[in-house]
Design an enzyme around this catalytic site. Structure first.
Site, short mmCIF file in Angstrom:
data_model
loop_
_atom_site.label_atom_id
_atom_site.label_comp_id
_atom_site.label_asym_id
_atom_site.label_seq_id
_atom_site.Cartn_x
_atom_site.Cartn_y
_atom_site.Cartn_z
N CYS A 9 -2.21 -2.92 7.49
CA CYS A 9 -2.06 -3.83 6.35
C CYS A 9 -0.76 -4.62 6.35
O CYS A 9 -0.74 -5.78 5.92
CB CYS A 9 -2.26 -3.05 5.05
SG CYS A 9 -3.97 -2.46 4.92
N LYS A 53 -6.90 -5.10 -3.12
CA LYS A 53 -7.66 -5.67 -2.00
C LYS A 53 -8.64 -4.65 -1.45
O LYS A 53 -8.43 -3.45 -1.57
CB LYS A 53 -6.72 -6.14 -0.90
CG LYS A 53 -5.83 -5.03 -0.39
CD LYS A 53 -4.80 -5.55 0.59
CE LYS A 53 -3.94 -4.43 1.10
NZ LYS A 53 -4.69 -3.36 1.79
N ASP A 107 0.79 -1.25 0.00
CA ASP A 107 0.00 0.00 0.00
C ASP A 107 0.82 1.30 0.00
O ASP A 107 0.48 2.24 0.72
CB ASP A 107 -0.96 0.00 1.20
CG ASP A 107 -2.00 -1.12 1.11
OD1 ASP A 107 -1.95 -1.92 0.17
OD2 ASP A 107 -2.86 -1.19 2.01
#
Ligand code: VGL
Ligand code: ZN
Length: 243
Positions: free
Chosen positions: A190, A145, A47
Site C-alpha cells: 500500500c 479503501k 494503514d
C-alpha cells in the site's frame, strides 16, 4: 614526481570527515538540506491498523516500530491524511473466498493478478481500527479503501481496477498540495502503490523508509523500490525532516 602516500590520503580524508560530522564546520550546510514540510506538503499515513501490526491477522514484521516515528513526524506537517484498509467481509482479496486457495497464492481477476491474503481489515471490526498508539490529532482526512467486495485497493489514489479514483487526488489538488510524503504499512504494497499513484496524479512523492515496514513476498520489497525509483519517488528518512 611526488607520489601521494596512503598516510596522506587518510589524513585528508580524516580532516574532511571531521568537517562534515555533527558539529563540524560544514554541519550547518548539511542541516540546511533538511526537509521542511510546508502548506503544499502532505504526510500520508498508510494503514497503521491492528491487522497489520504484530498480533494482527496480516501482521507486518516490526510494523509497530513505525508508530513513534510517524507520531513525531506528523507534528511537523500542516497536512496529514490517514488511510484505512477497509474490506467487505467477503472481500475478493481474501483467500478464504476462493476454494482450494491459500493466503499468499495468487489468482487472476478481471483487473489482473491478485495476491490472496488472510482475512484482514474487515469493515467495522477491531482489526480494521487504527492502531491505538497512533496519535495524530491533527490528521484532517481518513480515507478508506478496498471497500468494494470485488475490487482491492492497495493505493490510496486509485482502486486495483486502475480506473476508479478514491477522490484523494482531487482532495489534495483542491487544497493546493504539491508533494506527498508517504509512510506506514506495508512498504511494498500500500505504501509503494500510493507513492507511485501520487506520481501518476502529478504530485512530487517520497517514501519515508524508516517510517515504513514491508511484507516482502517473493522479492516484492526490491521490486517496489525499483519501480519507485524509475517513477521518480524519492527515498527519504525521518531524520531528514527538520524537528
Ligand atoms: C496491504 C495487503 C493487503 C497493505 C493491504 O496495507 O499494504 N497489504 N491489504
Ligand atoms: Zn487489504
Amino acid at each position: 614526481m611526488k607520489t601521494t602516500t596512503r598516510r596522506e590520503v587518510l589524513k585528508v580524508f580524516g580532516a574532511f570527515a571531521a568537517l562534515t560530522s555533527a558539529g563540524g564546520a560544514l554541519a550547518p550546510l548539511a542541516r540546511a538540506a533538511q526537509i521542511k514540510p510546508d502548506a503544499k506538503s502532505v504526510l500520508i499515513v498508510v494503514d497503521v491498523q491492528n491487522c497489520f501490526v504484530p498480533g494482527g491477522s496480516l501482521a507486518v514484521q516490526k510494523g509497530d516500530e513505525v508508530v513513534p516515528i510517524i507520531n513525531k513526524l506528523a507534528k511537523v506537517f500542516d497536512n496529514v491524511v490517514i488511510t484505512q484498509d477497509w474490506h467487505h467481509p467477503q472481500h475478493v482479496s481474501f483467500a478464504s473466498q476462493h476454494a482450494g486457495k491459500k493466503p499468499f497464492e495468487t489468482i487472476k481477476l478481471p483487473y489482473g493478478t491478485q495476491v490472496l491474503w488472510p482475512d484482514h481489515c474487515v469493515q467495522g471490526t477491531d482489526g480494521a481500527a487504527l492502531y491505538k498508539d497512533l496519535q495524530i490529532p491533527n490528521a484532517q482526512l481518513v480515507i478508506r479503501k478496498g471497500f468494494r467486495q470485488n475490487v482491492d485497493s492497495y493505493s490510496a489514489f486509485v482502486e486495483a481496477d486502475r480506473k476508479t479514483p478514491t477522490g484523494l487526488a482531487g482532495y489534495l489538488k483542491a487544497r493546493g498540495i504539491k508533494t506527498c510524503y508517504v509512510a506506514g504499512l506495508a512498504t511494498d504494497f500500500c505504501v509503494a502503490w500510493t507513492a507511485l499513484d501520487a506520481r501518476k496524479a502529478g504530485f512530487e512523492a517520497a517514501v519515508i523508509e524508516d517510517a515504513s515496514r514491508g511484507i516482502d513476498l517473493q522479492g516484492s520489497m526490491a521490486k517496489a523500490w525499483a519501480s519507485m525509483k524509475t517513477a521518480g519517488v524519492k527515498r527519504v528518512q525521518s531524520a531528514d525532516f527538520a524537528a
